[in-house]
Write a protein that holds these residues in place. Sequence first.
Motif, PDB file in Angstrom:
ATOM      1  N   UNK A 259      47.814  32.965  42.926  1.00 54.09           N
ATOM      2  CA  UNK A 259      46.655  33.062  42.036  1.00 54.09           C
ATOM      3  C   UNK A 259      46.737  34.419  41.355  1.00 54.09           C
ATOM      4  N   UNK A 260      46.790  34.422  40.031  1.00 61.75           N
ATOM      5  CA  UNK A 260      46.963  35.670  39.274  1.00 61.75           C
ATOM      6  C   UNK A 260      45.908  35.784  38.183  1.00 61.75           C
ATOM      7  N   UNK A 261      45.522  37.029  37.916  1.00 62.26           N
ATOM      8  CA  UNK A 261      44.555  37.300  36.843  1.00 62.26           C
ATOM      9  C   UNK A 261      45.091  38.435  35.990  1.00 62.26           C
ATOM     10  N   UNK A 262      45.181  38.203  34.676  1.00 56.89           N
ATOM     11  CA  UNK A 262      45.639  39.213  33.724  1.00 56.89           C
ATOM     12  C   UNK A 262      44.464  39.644  32.853  1.00 56.89           C
ATOM     13  N   UNK A 263      44.052  40.897  32.993  1.00 61.15           N
ATOM     14  CA  UNK A 263      43.006  41.471  32.146  1.00 61.15           C
ATOM     15  C   UNK A 263      43.689  42.170  30.978  1.00 61.15           C
ATOM     16  N   UNK A 264      43.570  41.597  29.786  1.00 58.38           N
ATOM     17  CA  UNK A 264      44.275  42.073  28.600  1.00 58.38           C
ATOM     18  C   UNK A 264      43.316  42.836  27.681  1.00 58.38           C
ATOM     19  N   UNK A 265      43.744  44.028  27.258  1.00 56.44           N
ATOM     20  CA  UNK A 265      42.925  44.843  26.375  1.00 56.44           C
ATOM     21  C   UNK A 265      43.757  45.252  25.162  1.00 56.44           C
ATOM     22  N   UNK A 266      43.365  44.758  24.005  1.00 63.23           N
ATOM     23  CA  UNK A 266      44.048  45.088  22.755  1.00 63.23           C
ATOM     24  C   UNK A 266      43.319  46.239  22.069  1.00 63.23           C
TER      25      UNK A 266
END
Length: 288
Positions: A259-266
């Motif tokens: 189970x993976x979570x990617x918090x992406x901030x542009x």
Amino acid sequence: IRRARLKTQYQAAKTSRFVFYLDAGRDRLRLLEVFVELAREFGDIKAALVAGQHTIPFGYEIEYSSSKRDFPERSTAERELFAGERDRMINLTIQAGKCVAANAAVLNGTGIEDKDFTWESPFRDRKNYLGRVRASGQIDKVKFQGGVSGYIGDRFDPADSADHRADRDRWGADAQVFAELFPALGETSLRGEITWANEKNKNARGGYLWLAQKLGKWIGAAARVDIYDPDTDKKDGSKLTQVSLAGHCYYDDNVRVTVAYDARRTEEVGGKNDPDDDITTVQFQFAF
């Protein structure tokens, strides 16, 4: 289906082998690798020459197997600069003892996902060149390794009306440390890598820091900070910072559930807002 891969290998002698590697994931069938490897030993020195389509030997993460990686995908810089992770090449690997190894390769430079390249192109003779040196060692129960990589050449650019060339130069450094800080739990690992690139006459930079910890025989956890800026000379809202968290359950020796979570901030510039593009992935993996 994220990946559905079948890798076959034929080795009739110690000095040569043939590899054929297919992927049927993402609703398409594609050839990942097909190559011949010729190997020889000269005392403590081992040499191997690979000819064909093969993983690009730049840095650490590209060659690290997807079946072992803690996160569903590689870091952003690796995926942007080395799309497909493979190319057609001749690659010579020299290993001196157990501690030092080096690569020298001549590549087509297009990779396996460059839509501009065709076998009929008059520019297909433009080769790229790669070199890598890596070393490893151990102090007590702490293992460490690292390397430096260089890649120089150019790429076919149909938008350039002069000679259809665009720069493609990359430089990288990587390091990894493996230790048992908590013997009752299992191995702790810390990996890091940074890449500088001149891509289409833009200066790009990317890197990651990746921490993983076994939590007994059946559980594992990992965290990664991943940054990629495709043009460091401009603040144009293209810089991406991603924090990834992953947890694993090892059902048995072949099955892993992640189970993976990617918090992406542009980067937000000129009223351009950060898009709502965080990703949660549940992955079931069977390897044999």
